[in-house]
Design an enzyme around this catalytic site. Structure first.
Site, PDB file in Angstrom:
ATOM      1  N   CYS A 120     -18.758   3.339 -20.747  1.00 34.89           N
ATOM      2  CA  CYS A 120     -17.926   2.909 -22.080  1.00 34.89           C
ATOM      3  C   CYS A 120     -18.492   1.734 -22.545  1.00 34.89           C
ATOM      4  O   CYS A 120     -19.355   1.766 -23.158  1.00 34.89           O
ATOM      5  CB  CYS A 120     -16.526   2.882 -21.449  1.00 34.89           C
ATOM      6  SG  CYS A 120     -15.492   3.516 -22.776  1.00 34.89           S
ATOM      7  N   HIS A 179     -15.554   7.663 -18.538  1.00 33.82           N
ATOM      8  CA  HIS A 179     -15.498   7.033 -17.229  1.00 33.82           C
ATOM      9  C   HIS A 179     -15.713   7.918 -16.212  1.00 33.82           C
ATOM     10  O   HIS A 179     -14.470   8.605 -15.597  1.00 33.82           O
ATOM     11  CB  HIS A 179     -14.143   6.459 -17.303  1.00 33.82           C
ATOM     12  CG  HIS A 179     -13.875   5.408 -18.196  1.00 33.82           C
ATOM     13  ND1 HIS A 179     -14.193   4.063 -17.841  1.00 33.82           N
ATOM     14  CD2 HIS A 179     -13.390   5.355 -19.666  1.00 33.82           C
ATOM     15  CE1 HIS A 179     -13.983   3.404 -18.759  1.00 33.82           C
ATOM     16  NE2 HIS A 179     -13.547   4.162 -19.839  1.00 33.82           N
ATOM     17  N   LEU A 234      -1.409   4.266  -1.371  1.00 34.67           N
ATOM     18  CA  LEU A 234      -2.319   4.622  -0.282  1.00 34.67           C
ATOM     19  C   LEU A 234      -1.570   5.401   0.596  1.00 34.67           C
ATOM     20  O   LEU A 234      -1.973   6.430   1.147  1.00 34.67           O
ATOM     21  CB  LEU A 234      -2.961   3.549   0.299  1.00 34.67           C
ATOM     22  CG  LEU A 234      -4.199   2.964  -0.367  1.00 34.67           C
ATOM     23  CD1 LEU A 234      -4.767   1.793   0.294  1.00 34.67           C
ATOM     24  CD2 LEU A 234      -5.227   4.160  -0.634  1.00 34.67           C
ATOM     25  N   GLU A 285      15.608  -3.699 -11.873  1.00 34.04           N
ATOM     26  CA  GLU A 285      15.086  -2.538 -12.618  1.00 34.04           C
ATOM     27  C   GLU A 285      15.009  -1.186 -12.060  1.00 34.04           C
ATOM     28  O   GLU A 285      14.861  -0.191 -12.873  1.00 34.04           O
ATOM     29  CB  GLU A 285      13.733  -2.879 -13.742  1.00 34.04           C
ATOM     30  CG  GLU A 285      12.674  -3.368 -12.737  1.00 34.04           C
ATOM     31  CD  GLU A 285      11.480  -3.703 -13.522  1.00 34.04           C
ATOM     32  OE1 GLU A 285      11.635  -4.319 -14.513  1.00 34.04           O
ATOM     33  OE2 GLU A 285      10.415  -3.921 -12.896  1.00 34.04           O
ATOM     34  N   MET A 299     -22.043   1.009 -22.147  1.00 38.45           N
ATOM     35  CA  MET A 299     -22.968   1.919 -22.859  1.00 38.45           C
ATOM     36  C   MET A 299     -23.369   1.494 -24.203  1.00 38.45           C
ATOM     37  O   MET A 299     -24.248   1.177 -24.682  1.00 38.45           O
ATOM     38  CB  MET A 299     -22.659   3.388 -22.715  1.00 38.45           C
ATOM     39  CG  MET A 299     -23.449   4.220 -23.706  1.00 38.45           C
ATOM     40  SD  MET A 299     -22.119   5.429 -24.852  1.00 38.45           S
ATOM     41  CE  MET A 299     -23.313   6.633 -25.145  1.00 38.45           C
ATOM     42  N   GLN A 300     -21.974   1.096 -24.705  1.00 32.74           N
ATOM     43  CA  GLN A 300     -22.000   0.368 -26.012  1.00 32.74           C
ATOM     44  C   GLN A 300     -22.904  -0.606 -26.292  1.00 32.74           C
ATOM     45  O   GLN A 300     -23.889  -0.858 -27.123  1.00 32.74           O
ATOM     46  CB  GLN A 300     -20.674   0.532 -26.530  1.00 32.74           C
ATOM     47  CG  GLN A 300     -19.683   1.508 -27.025  1.00 32.74           C
ATOM     48  CD  GLN A 300     -18.403   1.301 -26.946  1.00 32.74           C
ATOM     49  OE1 GLN A 300     -17.811   0.256 -27.245  1.00 32.74           O
ATOM     50  NE2 GLN A 300     -17.566   2.321 -27.332  1.00 32.74           N
ATOM     51  N   GLY A 307       0.916  -1.250  -0.073  1.00 34.24           N
ATOM     52  CA  GLY A 307       0.179   0.132  -0.036  1.00 34.24           C
ATOM     53  C   GLY A 307       0.730   1.200   0.030  1.00 34.24           C
ATOM     54  O   GLY A 307       0.513   2.199   0.733  1.00 34.24           O
ATOM     55  N   GLU A 349     -16.169   7.252 -13.102  1.00 34.95           N
ATOM     56  CA  GLU A 349     -15.566   6.932 -11.940  1.00 34.95           C
ATOM     57  C   GLU A 349     -14.122   7.398 -11.580  1.00 34.95           C
ATOM     58  O   GLU A 349     -13.763   7.527 -10.491  1.00 34.95           O
ATOM     59  CB  GLU A 349     -15.572   5.231 -11.790  1.00 34.95           C
ATOM     60  CG  GLU A 349     -14.502   4.844 -12.848  1.00 34.95           C
ATOM     61  CD  GLU A 349     -15.006   4.581 -14.414  1.00 34.95           C
ATOM     62  OE1 GLU A 349     -15.988   5.139 -14.510  1.00 34.95           O
ATOM     63  OE2 GLU A 349     -14.335   3.737 -15.035  1.00 34.95           O
TER      64      GLU A 349
HETATM   65  N1  GLN Z   1     -13.795  -1.121 -26.348  1.00 38.33           N
HETATM   66  C1  GLN Z   1     -14.351   0.077 -26.348  1.00 38.33           C
HETATM   67  C2  GLN Z   1     -13.861   0.938 -26.973  1.00 38.33           C
HETATM   68  O1  GLN Z   1     -12.473   0.949 -27.344  1.00 38.33           O
HETATM   69  C3  GLN Z   1     -14.624   0.473 -24.930  1.00 38.33           C
HETATM   70  C4  GLN Z   1     -13.509   1.180 -24.222  1.00 38.33           C
HETATM   71  C5  GLN Z   1     -14.006   1.136 -22.843  1.00 38.33           C
HETATM   72  O2  GLN Z   1     -14.602   0.489 -22.152  1.00 38.33           O
HETATM   73  N2  GLN Z   1     -12.906   1.702 -22.008  1.00 38.33           N
HETATM   74  O3  GLN Z   1     -14.492   1.879 -27.574  1.00 38.33           O
END
Ligand code: GLN
Length: 542
Positions: free
Chosen positions: A380, A514, A19, A148, A383-384, A16, A516
């Site tokens: 993202c 996004h 954090l 590294e 939604m699609q 962590g 979030e």
């Molecule tokens: N794979 C999808 C795109 O490239 C959605 C990407 C995502 O969810 N971040 O548009």
């Protein structure tokens, strides 16, 4: 002038450090100082953008479009300071800049070496872009002793030497394992780790000791004596219930005071920890709870959805409920009738993702949410897939799919080849490299004032972070609208759908970005607060 605090780790990874760095940033901020947090990652990838979430967890995207380590998400959630591209430094980035300089002939015939050329480039990255920063907190990924990591340790050693102890502090995070057979916490791994650090010329100024139980005084003394660190700077870092308790717990152990003492700063101001106390109080006394089903691909590794799970917790804080996350692997929908698993959830979320695997399962989850009127939040890819689900099941376009999943007759989701960024046209083709070629970073969206989204945001124009290659194909717009989908947010040029919703459903929203990534415990994202509120309503129905 900026003071530097370097945070290194020893004994084992995953203690962590991120954090701890974020919590120290929050403590210094509570005392009125400006902070900037940075991560140095010694791996050779230029950024984590091309790494599998199984390897590296979530890719955190900054406003300025960098794909970075998830620790930058912790930094931003704890301090509210938006992370920048310059806050993420990898060996890959450093080496590629050194090698391209060499190819240009910038080294004027010299032999290009790790020391001084690579270490100089690291030092420059550490000290650049720090205007108006009181404290720069720099975390070094990995653990001391990693081959590294050596150039990075050498670079910070040199900064310590050049700027002197009044401007630089070394904090080392270690583990005190408990050995049940001996009934003791063991200090030897910490001693060895500090020895390793000293071997490369770094004497830590303060040790943060992770432990799952109180550290007896004798052990603390032993660590101080053998590691050459003042007793009060051996700080116990005990396990706590929620990550948001870390700042206050560290403060109680004297961490921030000792940091200020190191820099000989007399800070008589009373720190203001009210925001953190409030969060801890709310988190400890929820008035109820809701179950949220997250249907994704990487559910075995929760770090893959770090910001998402935190944003859901924030949504819970906003509604005074605790949020139980049920991680549901999308694959199981394709094998048996797993829809029953969703019966016990009060909200369904399909997060971002890439590739075809699991897509059909996620679409089944969307159908379930839509027909059973369970709050649905698609992010993202989520939604699609909601758009594909409407196209197939409500608009009668049976062959609807995304061109990401292969050639298809009806690409309702298509490859994004051209878009506007700060007045410029950006272009991509399917043959581009995979690294860094998506639509990345913050873009504005204009909301339809007559939409649920605009009521939730209480704004006309919003700015959210993106990371995607594909886009809703607006050639199908009219058919989708007729099938009940509302386009409630667009890019300012009206070309790219940013938010979709269904007016015939209690809470059904999909966003191309996004949200979030911008949620904070003391400032929960409105979409997450609203989604959890809808889930609370749903929990009262069942
Ligand atoms: N794979 C999808 C795109 O490239 C959605 C990407 C995502 O969810 N971040 O548009």
């Amino acid at each position: 002038m900026t003071k530097f605090i370097f945070i290194t780790g020893g004994v084992v990874s995953s203690l962590g450090k991120g954090l701890s760095s974020a919590a120290l940033g929050a403590l210094l901020q509570a005392r009125g100082y400006s902070v900037r947090l940075r991560k140095l990652d010694p791996y050779l990838n230029v950024d984590p953008g091309t790494m599998s979430p199984y390897q590296h967890g979530e890719v955190y995207v900054t406003n300025d479009g960098a794909e970075t380590d998830l620790d930058l998400g912790h930094y931003e959630r704890f301090t509210g300071v938006p992370a920048r591209r310059s806050d993420s430094v990898t060996a890959g980035k450093i080496y590629s800049s050194v090698i391209s300089k060499e190819r240009r002939g910038d080294y004027l015939g010299g032999t290009v070496q790790v020391i001084p050329h690579v270490t100089d480039a690291i030092k420059e990255a550490i000290t650049s872009d720090l205007q108006n920063t009181d404290f720069a907190l720099i975390e070094i990924g990995g653990t001391v002793g990693d081959i590294e990591g050596l150039p990075f340790f050498e670079a910070i050693r040199q900064i310590g030497y050049e700027l002197g102890r009044n401007k630089v502090m070394f904090v080392h995070l270690t583990l005190l394992p408990y050995i049940p057979a001996a009934g003791e916490l063991k200090t030897k791994p910490t001693q060895h780790s500090v020895k390793e650090l000293r071997g490369i010329g770094i004497q830590p100024d303060l040790l943060l000791c992770r432990s799952d139980r109180l550290i007896p005084e004798g052990e603390r003394k032993k660590i101080a004596q053998f590691c050459n660190v003042p007793h009060e700077r051996v700080i116990p870092a005990l396990d706590v219930e929620s990550i948001y308790e870390v700042p206050i717990s560290y403060h109680e152990q004297g961490f921030d005071i000792e940091v200020l003492k190191h820099f000989k700063i007399n800070n008589n101001k009373n720190p203001d920890f009210s925001a953190w106390k409030n969060i801890v109080k709310r988190a400890r006394q929820p008035e109820g709870n809701v179950n949220i089903g997250i249907v994704g691909k990487y559910t075995g590794l929760q770090d893959a959805y770090k910001s998402l799970s935190e944003a859901l917790v924030h949504g819970g804080l906003a509604n005074n409920v605790s949020v139980n996350l049920k991680w549901i692997d999308a694959d199981i929908f394709e094998t048996d009738n797993a829809i029953q698993i969703l019966e016990s959830v009060h909200g369904i979320l399909v997060p971002g993702g890439f590739g075809e695997r699991g897509a059909e399962g996620k679409i089944s989850a969307v159908t379930f949410a839509r027909t059973k009127r369970i709050p649905y939040f698609g992010i993202c890819l989520g939604m699609q897939l909601a758009v594909i689900e409407t196209a197939r099941n409500m608009a009668g376009i049976k062959q609807a799919s995304s061109s990401e999943f292969g050639p298809c007759q009806h690409p309702v989701i298509g490859l994004l080849t051209e878009w506007q960024a700060s007045g410029k046209i950006e272009q991509r083709s399917s043959k581009d490299n995979l690294g860094g070629t998506m639509r990345l970073g913050s873009y504005d969206a204009v909301l339809d004032p007559d939409s649920k989204a605009s009521k939730i945001y209480k704004e006309k124009t919003i700015s959210e972070r993106h990371r995607h290659r594909y886009e809703v194909n607006i050639n199908y717009r009219n058919q989708l609208i007729e099938a009940g989908l509302k386009f409630s947010g667009f890019s300012p040029d009206g070309e790219l759908p940013e938010i979709i919703e269904r007016s015939d459903h209690p809470w059904f929203i999909g966003v191309q970005f996004h949200p979030e990534l911008k949620s904070k415990p003391f400032d929960p994202h409105p979409l997450f607060s609203s989604f959890i509120e809808a889930a609370v309503d749903q929990s009262r129905l069942v």
